[in-house]
Write a protein that holds these residues in place. Structure first.
Motif, PDB file in Angstrom:
ATOM      1  N   ALA A 125      40.549  34.291  43.685  1.00 20.04           N
ATOM      2  CA  ALA A 125      39.490  33.271  43.754  1.00 20.04           C
ATOM      3  C   ALA A 125      38.257  33.744  42.978  1.00 20.04           C
ATOM      4  O   ALA A 125      37.623  32.963  42.269  1.00 20.04           O
ATOM      5  CB  ALA A 125      39.137  32.974  45.211  1.00 20.04           C
ATOM      6  N   LEU A 126      37.937  35.020  43.085  1.00 14.83           N
ATOM      7  CA  LEU A 126      36.785  35.538  42.333  1.00 14.83           C
ATOM      8  C   LEU A 126      36.982  35.331  40.836  1.00 14.83           C
ATOM      9  O   LEU A 126      36.069  34.935  40.121  1.00 14.83           O
ATOM     10  CB  LEU A 126      36.541  37.020  42.642  1.00 14.83           C
ATOM     11  N   SER A 127      38.206  35.579  40.373  1.00  9.83           N
ATOM     12  CA  SER A 127      38.443  35.469  38.928  1.00  9.83           C
ATOM     13  C   SER A 127      38.246  34.029  38.443  1.00  9.83           C
ATOM     14  O   SER A 127      37.952  33.810  37.275  1.00  9.83           O
ATOM     15  CB  SER A 127      39.825  36.009  38.558  1.00  9.83           C
ATOM     16  N   GLU A 128      38.367  33.048  39.342  1.00  4.27           N
ATOM     17  CA  GLU A 128      38.165  31.643  38.942  1.00  4.27           C
ATOM     18  C   GLU A 128      36.699  31.288  38.711  1.00  4.27           C
ATOM     19  O   GLU A 128      36.396  30.288  38.070  1.00  4.27           O
ATOM     20  CB  GLU A 128      38.758  30.697  40.008  1.00  4.27           C
ATOM     21  N   VAL A 129      35.771  32.075  39.294  1.00  2.00           N
ATOM     22  CA  VAL A 129      34.341  31.727  39.171  1.00  2.00           C
ATOM     23  C   VAL A 129      33.483  32.843  38.567  1.00  2.00           C
ATOM     24  O   VAL A 129      32.294  32.656  38.380  1.00  2.00           O
ATOM     25  CB  VAL A 129      33.736  31.325  40.551  1.00  2.00           C
ATOM     26  N   ILE A 130      34.115  33.978  38.258  1.00  2.00           N
ATOM     27  CA  ILE A 130      33.322  35.165  37.890  1.00  2.00           C
ATOM     28  C   ILE A 130      32.342  34.887  36.758  1.00  2.00           C
ATOM     29  O   ILE A 130      31.212  35.380  36.764  1.00  2.00           O
ATOM     30  CB  ILE A 130      34.252  36.372  37.563  1.00  2.00           C
ATOM     31  N   GLU A 131      32.743  34.049  35.801  1.00  2.00           N
ATOM     32  CA  GLU A 131      31.838  33.842  34.645  1.00  2.00           C
ATOM     33  C   GLU A 131      30.577  33.060  35.020  1.00  2.00           C
ATOM     34  O   GLU A 131      29.608  33.049  34.265  1.00  2.00           O
ATOM     35  CB  GLU A 131      32.590  33.216  33.452  1.00  2.00           C
ATOM     36  N   ASP A 134      26.156  35.785  38.692  1.00  2.00           N
ATOM     37  CA  ASP A 134      25.351  36.834  38.061  1.00  2.00           C
ATOM     38  C   ASP A 134      25.371  38.150  38.842  1.00  2.00           C
ATOM     39  O   ASP A 134      25.405  39.230  38.271  1.00  2.00           O
ATOM     40  CB  ASP A 134      23.900  36.345  37.911  1.00  2.00           C
ATOM     41  N   ILE A 135      25.297  38.049  40.171  1.00  2.00           N
ATOM     42  CA  ILE A 135      25.214  39.257  41.006  1.00  2.00           C
ATOM     43  C   ILE A 135      26.181  39.073  42.181  1.00  2.00           C
ATOM     44  O   ILE A 135      26.251  37.981  42.772  1.00  2.00           O
ATOM     45  CB  ILE A 135      23.786  39.456  41.566  1.00  2.00           C
ATOM     46  N   ILE A 136      26.881  40.143  42.538  1.00  2.00           N
ATOM     47  CA  ILE A 136      27.841  40.059  43.642  1.00  2.00           C
ATOM     48  C   ILE A 136      27.520  41.124  44.687  1.00  2.00           C
ATOM     49  O   ILE A 136      27.392  42.307  44.371  1.00  2.00           O
ATOM     50  CB  ILE A 136      29.288  40.258  43.127  1.00  2.00           C
ATOM     51  N   GLY A 137      27.381  40.677  45.928  1.00  2.00           N
ATOM     52  CA  GLY A 137      27.307  41.591  47.060  1.00  2.00           C
ATOM     53  C   GLY A 137      28.607  41.427  47.828  1.00  2.00           C
ATOM     54  O   GLY A 137      28.837  40.380  48.440  1.00  2.00           O
ATOM     55  N   MET A 138      29.475  42.416  47.713  1.00  2.00           N
ATOM     56  CA  MET A 138      30.778  42.298  48.400  1.00  2.00           C
ATOM     57  C   MET A 138      30.846  43.260  49.574  1.00  2.00           C
ATOM     58  O   MET A 138      30.281  44.350  49.531  1.00  2.00           O
ATOM     59  CB  MET A 138      31.935  42.567  47.438  1.00  2.00           C
ATOM     60  N   ASP A 139      31.519  42.836  50.621  1.00  2.00           N
ATOM     61  CA  ASP A 139      31.772  43.718  51.751  1.00  2.00           C
ATOM     62  C   ASP A 139      33.051  44.506  51.540  1.00  2.00           C
ATOM     63  O   ASP A 139      33.978  44.038  50.871  1.00  2.00           O
ATOM     64  CB  ASP A 139      31.952  42.898  53.043  1.00  2.00           C
ATOM     65  N   ILE A 161      37.373  43.184  39.336  1.00  2.00           N
ATOM     66  CA  ILE A 161      36.888  41.948  38.691  1.00  2.00           C
ATOM     67  C   ILE A 161      35.365  41.852  38.827  1.00  2.00           C
ATOM     68  O   ILE A 161      34.653  41.526  37.878  1.00  2.00           O
ATOM     69  CB  ILE A 161      37.578  40.714  39.315  1.00  2.00           C
ATOM     70  N   ALA A 162      34.862  42.169  40.015  1.00  2.00           N
ATOM     71  CA  ALA A 162      33.419  42.067  40.269  1.00  2.00           C
ATOM     72  C   ALA A 162      32.631  42.983  39.332  1.00  2.00           C
ATOM     73  O   ALA A 162      31.484  42.684  38.981  1.00  2.00           O
ATOM     74  CB  ALA A 162      33.117  42.407  41.725  1.00  2.00           C
ATOM     75  N   GLY A 163      33.253  44.092  38.938  1.00  2.00           N
ATOM     76  CA  GLY A 163      32.599  45.084  38.087  1.00  2.00           C
ATOM     77  C   GLY A 163      32.177  44.546  36.718  1.00  2.00           C
ATOM     78  O   GLY A 163      31.406  45.190  36.010  1.00  2.00           O
ATOM     79  N   LYS A 164      32.681  43.345  36.380  1.00  2.00           N
ATOM     80  CA  LYS A 164      32.242  42.722  35.113  1.00  2.00           C
ATOM     81  C   LYS A 164      30.798  42.247  35.228  1.00  2.00           C
ATOM     82  O   LYS A 164      30.164  41.937  34.224  1.00  2.00           O
ATOM     83  CB  LYS A 164      33.132  41.513  34.782  1.00  2.00           C
ATOM     84  N   LYS A 165      30.301  42.089  36.463  1.00  2.00           N
ATOM     85  CA  LYS A 165      28.930  41.637  36.698  1.00  2.00           C
ATOM     86  C   LYS A 165      28.185  42.720  37.477  1.00  2.00           C
ATOM     87  O   LYS A 165      28.717  43.783  37.774  1.00  2.00           O
ATOM     88  CB  LYS A 165      28.952  40.312  37.477  1.00  2.00           C
ATOM     89  N   GLU A 191      36.097  54.867  42.287  1.00  2.00           N
ATOM     90  CA  GLU A 191      37.112  54.625  41.247  1.00  2.00           C
ATOM     91  C   GLU A 191      36.565  53.714  40.149  1.00  2.00           C
ATOM     92  O   GLU A 191      37.029  53.740  39.020  1.00  2.00           O
ATOM     93  CB  GLU A 191      38.362  53.975  41.862  1.00  2.00           C
ATOM     94  N   TYR A 192      35.577  52.880  40.503  1.00  2.00           N
ATOM     95  CA  TYR A 192      34.988  51.958  39.514  1.00  2.00           C
ATOM     96  C   TYR A 192      33.644  52.438  39.011  1.00  2.00           C
ATOM     97  O   TYR A 192      33.073  51.861  38.097  1.00  2.00           O
ATOM     98  CB  TYR A 192      34.902  50.537  40.094  1.00  2.00           C
ATOM     99  N   GLY A 193      33.110  53.435  39.624  1.00  2.00           N
ATOM    100  CA  GLY A 193      31.852  53.994  39.150  1.00  2.00           C
ATOM    101  C   GLY A 193      31.090  54.663  40.280  1.00  2.00           C
ATOM    102  O   GLY A 193      30.803  54.034  41.291  1.00  2.00           O
TER     103      GLY A 193
END
Ligand code: SAM
Ligand code: 2KA
Ligand code: SF4
Ligand code: MG
Length: 245
Positions: A125-131, A134-139, A161-165, A191-193
């Motif tokens: 679902a994230l990949s459908e709206v990621i573009e 602008d900012i993501i706060g994920m749990d 996917i979130a790491g693109k933003k 693992e992502y940073g």
């Protein structure tokens, strides 16, 4: 596609890295999971509550579901030029990706765009709206406090996917949160940073039987995570202290 919206209001972000920023909140209804600590009851009235004057709790009501245009009009009833961003929250906003894709192009004029507040369990679902975000706060949801199965693989795919933003990760902790859980969450993030910020969010008493975390335990969990990540902050929910929405 219309959407079930619980409430729309202008307030101060009370959690995470954007704490203190002025936002318009759009709370989308419904969730794919059921955390035992969740502080957000389902709005069962059949109406969306829209606060007319920030901080005054003077709600008007619109019958659900709402169209993207109706939501955009409600959002534009606030002076967006003084708002940092629009918070899409819930429930789980990613249950409504078609609606989000319709809504965002209608919204103009915030300083920093669209902020997504998400449980981090729905990577597709994230990949459908990621573009559009602008900012993501994920749990990252820890089983000891959520009362649920772990979602390590979902969180891993989600963060990729979130790491693109711009992204940061919130981890709600309680007295029973284990060393292994906090370390596993920190390793997953690293693992992502190693520079991605982890927010340790002490659980606020919501449902009965939820024990708040002691200062000593919270500091110990932070210490463990700081061995793995560069930025680990402890930030409790601040809007509740002020009695704000
Ligand atoms: C209500 S949820 C909505 C967004 C999405 N479903 C999620 O879980 O991130 C917003 C945030 O509130 C946090 N939260 C909910 N109940 C809480 C509580 N009792 N104490 C501390 N944080 C809580 C969640 O962990 C999440 O970070
Ligand atoms: N002020 C304020 N800050 C928040 N940060 C996350 C919230 C949420 O429920 O998603 C929330 C909320 O409901 N109110
Ligand atoms: S994922 Fe978010 S909205 Fe859903 S139950 Fe958990 S805290 Fe509540
Ligand atoms: Mg909340």
């Amino acid at each position: 596609m219309p959407c079930q919206i619980a409430e729309i209001f202008s307030s101060v972000q009370g959690e995470g890295l954007l704490v203190g920023c002025r936002q318009v909140f759009i709370r989308l209804q419904g969730c794919n999971i059921n955390c035992s600590f969740c502080d957000t009851p389902v709005n069962e009235t059949g109406f969306c509550k829209i606060e007319q004057h920030p901080g005054q709790k003077d709600f008007r009501q619109l019958p659900n579901p709402l169209s993207a245009k109706e939501v955009a009009d409600a959002v534009h009833s606030y002076d967006l030029s003084i708002h940092h961003s629009i918070s899409l929250t819930g429930g789980e906003p990613l249950l409504w990706t078609s609606f989000i894709r319709e809504l965002i192009p209608f919204i103009k004029g915030t300083r920093h765009g669209i902020y997504l507040e998400t449980n981090g369990t729905l990577p597709e679902a994230l990949s459908e709206v990621i573009e559009l975000i602008d900012i993501i706060g994920m749990d990252i949801k820890l089983p000891s406090i959520s009362g649920l199965i772990p979602f390590w693989e979902e969180h891993r795919l989600f963060l990729k996917i979130a790491g693109k933003k711009q992204v940061f990760v919130k981890v709600v902790v309680g007295e029973d949160t284990t060393e292994e859980e906090i370390e596993q969450a920190a390793v997953l993030i690293s693992e992502y940073g190693k520079g991605i910020t982890m927010i340790i969010q002490p659980v606020s008493p919501a449902a009965s039987g939820i024990k708040s975390v002691s200062p000593a335990r919270a500091l110990y969990l932070q210490q463990l995570a700081l061995k793995i990540l560069a930025n680990v902050l402890i930030i409790p929910q601040t809007h509740k202290i002020m009695g704000q929405l």
